[in-house]
Write a protein that holds these residues in place. Sequence first.
Motif, PDB file in Angstrom:
ATOM      1  N   ALA A 190     -31.041  20.502  -1.355  1.00 12.22           N
ATOM      2  CA  ALA A 190     -31.726  21.533  -2.136  1.00 12.22           C
ATOM      3  C   ALA A 190     -30.921  22.831  -2.141  1.00 12.22           C
ATOM      4  O   ALA A 190     -30.799  23.496  -3.177  1.00 12.22           O
ATOM      5  N   ARG A 191     -30.377  23.210  -0.963  1.00 13.27           N
ATOM      6  CA  ARG A 191     -29.546  24.428  -0.924  1.00 13.27           C
ATOM      7  C   ARG A 191     -28.286  24.267  -1.763  1.00 13.27           C
ATOM      8  O   ARG A 191     -27.845  25.211  -2.441  1.00 13.27           O
ATOM      9  N   LEU A 192     -27.715  23.074  -1.748  1.00 13.59           N
ATOM     10  CA  LEU A 192     -26.523  22.824  -2.562  1.00 13.59           C
ATOM     11  C   LEU A 192     -26.854  22.907  -4.047  1.00 13.59           C
ATOM     12  O   LEU A 192     -26.097  23.499  -4.835  1.00 13.59           O
ATOM     13  N   ALA A 193     -27.997  22.344  -4.446  1.00 14.39           N
ATOM     14  CA  ALA A 193     -28.401  22.424  -5.855  1.00 14.39           C
ATOM     15  C   ALA A 193     -28.670  23.869  -6.261  1.00 14.39           C
ATOM     16  O   ALA A 193     -28.320  24.293  -7.369  1.00 14.39           O
ATOM     17  N   GLY A 194     -29.300  24.660  -5.367  1.00 14.81           N
ATOM     18  CA  GLY A 194     -29.551  26.067  -5.678  1.00 14.81           C
ATOM     19  C   GLY A 194     -28.268  26.857  -5.847  1.00 14.81           C
ATOM     20  O   GLY A 194     -28.149  27.700  -6.749  1.00 14.81           O
ATOM     21  N   ALA A 195     -27.278  26.603  -4.985  1.00 17.77           N
ATOM     22  CA  ALA A 195     -25.998  27.304  -5.105  1.00 17.77           C
ATOM     23  C   ALA A 195     -25.278  26.919  -6.391  1.00 17.77           C
ATOM     24  O   ALA A 195     -24.678  27.770  -7.067  1.00 17.77           O
ATOM     25  N   ALA A 196     -25.343  25.632  -6.752  1.00 16.01           N
ATOM     26  CA  ALA A 196     -24.697  25.199  -7.993  1.00 16.01           C
ATOM     27  C   ALA A 196     -25.394  25.786  -9.212  1.00 16.01           C
ATOM     28  O   ALA A 196     -24.746  26.160 -10.205  1.00 16.01           O
ATOM     29  N   ASP A 203     -26.831  36.085  -9.832  1.00 12.35           N
ATOM     30  CA  ASP A 203     -26.910  35.819  -8.393  1.00 12.35           C
ATOM     31  C   ASP A 203     -25.888  34.741  -8.055  1.00 12.35           C
ATOM     32  O   ASP A 203     -26.214  33.590  -7.781  1.00 12.35           O
ATOM     33  N   ASP A 204     -24.627  35.144  -8.053  1.00 11.66           N
ATOM     34  CA  ASP A 204     -23.520  34.196  -7.962  1.00 11.66           C
ATOM     35  C   ASP A 204     -22.984  34.046  -6.550  1.00 11.66           C
ATOM     36  O   ASP A 204     -21.914  33.485  -6.354  1.00 11.66           O
ATOM     37  N   HIS A 205     -23.687  34.530  -5.568  1.00 11.47           N
ATOM     38  CA  HIS A 205     -23.140  34.513  -4.211  1.00 11.47           C
ATOM     39  C   HIS A 205     -24.065  33.793  -3.249  1.00 11.47           C
ATOM     40  O   HIS A 205     -24.176  34.161  -2.080  1.00 11.47           O
ATOM     41  N   VAL A 206     -24.781  32.768  -3.736  1.00 12.03           N
ATOM     42  CA  VAL A 206     -25.650  31.977  -2.868  1.00 12.03           C
ATOM     43  C   VAL A 206     -24.782  31.182  -1.910  1.00 12.03           C
ATOM     44  O   VAL A 206     -23.820  30.518  -2.319  1.00 12.03           O
ATOM     45  N   ALA A 207     -25.117  31.246  -0.619  1.00  5.49           N
ATOM     46  CA  ALA A 207     -24.306  30.569   0.385  1.00  5.49           C
ATOM     47  C   ALA A 207     -24.454  29.059   0.258  1.00  5.49           C
ATOM     48  O   ALA A 207     -25.551  28.533   0.029  1.00  5.49           O
ATOM     49  N   LEU A 208     -23.350  28.358   0.398  1.00  9.73           N
ATOM     50  CA  LEU A 208     -23.360  26.911   0.363  1.00  9.73           C
ATOM     51  C   LEU A 208     -23.724  26.378   1.749  1.00  9.73           C
ATOM     52  O   LEU A 208     -23.401  26.997   2.767  1.00  9.73           O
TER      53      LEU A 208
END
Length: 461
Positions: A190-196, A203-208
């Motif tokens: 889910a975090r990976l999908a949110g970052a992608a 908001d281009d700096h979501v941590a992977l």
Amino acid sequence: MRLADLTARLRPRSVAGQIALLVVAAIVVAHAVATTAFVLLREPWRPDDHPGVAAGRLAIIARLLDASPAQERGALLANAARAVPNLQLAPWDGADATDGGLNRPVVRRLRDGFARPLTVVDIGGPEARAAGQLRLGIATPGGARLQASLTDDPLRPPHEGAIIFTVLFLALTLTLLSLWATRALTAPLARLAGAAEAFGTGDDHVALPEAGPREVIAVSRALDRMRGRVRRLIDDRTQMLAAISHDLRTPITRLRLRAEFIEDDHARTMTLRDLDQMNALVEAALSFVRDGRGPDRGARTLVDLASVVQTVCDGFADIGADVAVTQTRHVLVRGRPDELQRAITNLVDNAVKYGARARLSMEGTPRGVRVRVHDSGPGIPESERDAMLQPFVRGDRARNLNEAGGFGLGLSIVLAIVEAHAGVLTLANRPEGGLSAAIELPRAVPVPEDRPETPMAEAAE
């Protein structure tokens, strides 16, 4: 070593290993709980002392006595009394016994076991029943008479409540274990999908994710490298376009000065017109870099979108354009006012240019607010709608730069600004004719459910 570190080291690092561990853990927990329940809830009584077993054995003895000759029944009953002492068997002389309709669970079990009509009389009286015993006199259809004692038991399944509680506890335990394991397994995805999803927006700096299954970490690192390459590519292209557009201004200015000295009026007019178009193209390219694909400039503030819309309409009305607001409402959004004004200005400019007039309206949506710009032009064919959002693509493709017009950057700039504000741009042809361009932006301040938002008074066209 701490328990958490030991658990992390022993946990499988792959998705397949973690799923296998989840299945095995669920099976082990289910068997452990079932075994514990079996040990704790097993019946402590012996089968010989169980009232249901005693009633079944008494029914068998009664059938044997009924089928035996009368002269052998005494010896058979004496042998049965020695073999089954808990029944306290003895002869009964109730020659005129009549069935009193005794309806107790053990008596019903006795009748079911005998499988034929059987006379059963309570000869123990209230004293025996008070002690939890039934002293029964039994008369068979073949004339056999005997008396016996049975425990007055309801014959319910043992520990019903405990068994139900164990089953519910097992189901709840397995459900919680599955939910916890599934969440731990899917959270990195889910975090990976949110970052992608956030890549390329404001908001281009979501941590992977840096923890999780081995496959997720590999995809996360690959996405991080790709994100860096795409950023460098965009930055290089932006800098190149900005440099070329900026450097072209100087020679265009010199050519314009020299064109002023051309003696032929027609040649001078055509040369100045071409230079004006070249200068307009340079300005449009710089605007595309600055407003469309440039870096995130300036802090975002709370903006009253209705004021921005009214400002744009007043500006076009001052120069005589047929632009009006038909419906508006005060809604706060978070963004940069100059960029939002530029996006709405581009939409209104296209509506006036290709549809002769523009009508603006604002309406609330579950997500936020939507600004619509209607015109009366020819619209855009559905097959070309996506292409119109690309840079340097114009709706009037038959025109060339020798004619007045734009350069196909207006909608591209609008799309970039809207996406940078986490919004959505949609284009649709109206059934009555013309194009409807809509910008939907998220609301900065949520409206309480018990106090719905009240729109401003609508203005007639």
